[in-house]
Design a protein around this motif. Sequence first.
Motif, PDB file in Angstrom:
ATOM      1  N   GLY A   1      -8.464  34.352 -65.760  1.00 32.19           N
ATOM      2  CA  GLY A   1      -8.554  33.261 -66.718  1.00 32.19           C
ATOM      3  C   GLY A   1      -7.366  32.325 -66.710  1.00 32.19           C
ATOM      4  O   GLY A   1      -7.416  31.247 -67.302  1.00 32.19           O
ATOM      5  N   ASP A   2      -6.269  32.713 -66.070  1.00 25.85           N
ATOM      6  CA  ASP A   2      -5.087  31.859 -66.019  1.00 25.85           C
ATOM      7  C   ASP A   2      -5.193  30.906 -64.839  1.00 25.85           C
ATOM      8  O   ASP A   2      -5.845  31.188 -63.839  1.00 25.85           O
ATOM      9  CB  ASP A   2      -3.818  32.698 -65.862  1.00 25.85           C
ATOM     10  N   VAL A   3      -4.538  29.768 -64.948  1.00 21.12           N
ATOM     11  CA  VAL A   3      -4.494  28.817 -63.847  1.00 21.12           C
ATOM     12  C   VAL A   3      -3.040  28.611 -63.444  1.00 21.12           C
ATOM     13  O   VAL A   3      -2.216  28.138 -64.232  1.00 21.12           O
ATOM     14  CB  VAL A   3      -5.127  27.468 -64.242  1.00 21.12           C
ATOM     15  N   HIS A   4      -2.734  29.004 -62.239  1.00 22.61           N
ATOM     16  CA  HIS A   4      -1.405  28.835 -61.660  1.00 22.61           C
ATOM     17  C   HIS A   4      -1.584  28.255 -60.256  1.00 22.61           C
ATOM     18  O   HIS A   4      -2.704  28.221 -59.737  1.00 22.61           O
ATOM     19  CB  HIS A   4      -0.669  30.175 -61.607  1.00 22.61           C
ATOM     20  N   PRO A   5      -0.524  27.786 -59.627  1.00 20.39           N
ATOM     21  CA  PRO A   5      -0.679  27.154 -58.307  1.00 20.39           C
ATOM     22  C   PRO A   5      -1.458  27.997 -57.306  1.00 20.39           C
ATOM     23  O   PRO A   5      -2.210  27.460 -56.501  1.00 20.39           O
ATOM     24  CB  PRO A   5       0.768  26.924 -57.861  1.00 20.39           C
ATOM     25  N   LEU A   6      -1.275  29.323 -57.325  1.00 21.79           N
ATOM     26  CA  LEU A   6      -1.964  30.183 -56.353  1.00 21.79           C
ATOM     27  C   LEU A   6      -2.980  31.110 -57.020  1.00 21.79           C
ATOM     28  O   LEU A   6      -3.321  32.159 -56.468  1.00 21.79           O
ATOM     29  CB  LEU A   6      -0.938  30.992 -55.554  1.00 21.79           C
TER      30      LEU A   6
END
Length: 420
Positions: free
Chosen positions: A14-19
């Motif tokens: 559910g998280d959005v990070h670069p990778l």
Amino acid sequence: MLSITGKSNGLHEGDVHPLSGIRVLAFTHYAAGPIAAQYLGSLGADVIKIEAPAGDYQRSGIKELTAAADAPSPYFLGINRNQRSLSIDLKKPEAQKIIREMISHADVILENFRPGVLERMGLGSAALLEMNHRLIYCSIAAYDPAGPSRNKPGQDLIIQALSGIASLGGSADGPPVAAGAYIVDTYTASQAVIGIQAALRQRDQTERGQWVRVDMMSCALHLLASESSYTLNAQQQASRGRNGISHSHQPAPYGIYSTRDGAIALVAHPVALPDVAAALDLTDRIVPLLEGKGAWTKRDEIAAILSDRLRQLTSDDAFSRLAPTGILLAPVRSIGQALADPDVASELVREVEHSYGGRYRVALEPLKLSGSPLVFDRPAPDLGEHSVEVLRESGIDPDRIEALIASGAVRVSGPPAGEE
């Protein structure tokens, strides 16, 4: 009892990070590989550390220097964050088969084994890229893994020696001095992370992966970009100073100088040297040496005069005299003093509490992204802590997992299945 069923608790759901959404299988040990893997995890990748049943060598590195003999190695705790541990014996054919089955779910292979080791297991770049054409396969080695020196042994100090880095440290009257940190390992790891991200970006456009090669020797020479340019174009070897000058191409007073109660670093443009001389009551001795290019050609003489004078002063006295001149100066601090600096510690140092390692502190990566802070989801894992979890996510059925554990092909951190 060890559970081998139930919902996965994979990273960053559910998280959005670069990778985010990128899965990395990291066959890494020692320093450069784990540092790169940790950075990928901090950028949001799901990093699975593939470890032999005996574990990464760094799990026991320098333990003899810690307060508690049974405590985990601080080296391991510091460079294996944001990774899950799958402990599997790659010498067993059934374990190699499991890894090949996991390749279809992987985006990146990161490895720093000796060249040829994974190839002999059928896990080399050519074989795995053929199995998964979207795979990014990153190899970290001491020398170019496709070059003639591929099988030579290498380590940070050895590469500092061979690359010329060590030749630039220390006094001209003494032996060369290597850097007191594993600078080549860390820089090589950073280059691997850059290469992997570039390859992922290209894959977005082409749908094809590639082999990314990063080697410590090339990275060491890249660290010497400006010094190498001097040697290549001026056809001269860089020279070390005899009296405090700590860079081969800098004029006086650039360097580290002892004081009566410590040491300070000085950086000043030659035009500021008359002010420095005046502040230290050395005008008559230093200014005559500044004619023409004296700050370069007579830098050792100037540095020797400064050294003699500064050894007579406390660091506070030296600072009070030199600060008004506007030059750059700083005390030489210990690592502990630097980490205690609130300007550093507030964002760089994080405290961890975990069943493996207990309570400890780690230094984070320096990158800061305004829209996606670095991930800090997992402390360094216990050996085999996530073996069952990872295998279950990869579609391996419970009976097969139990058999792998029973045969010793897979290790878990808790008791074997079926035992309390």
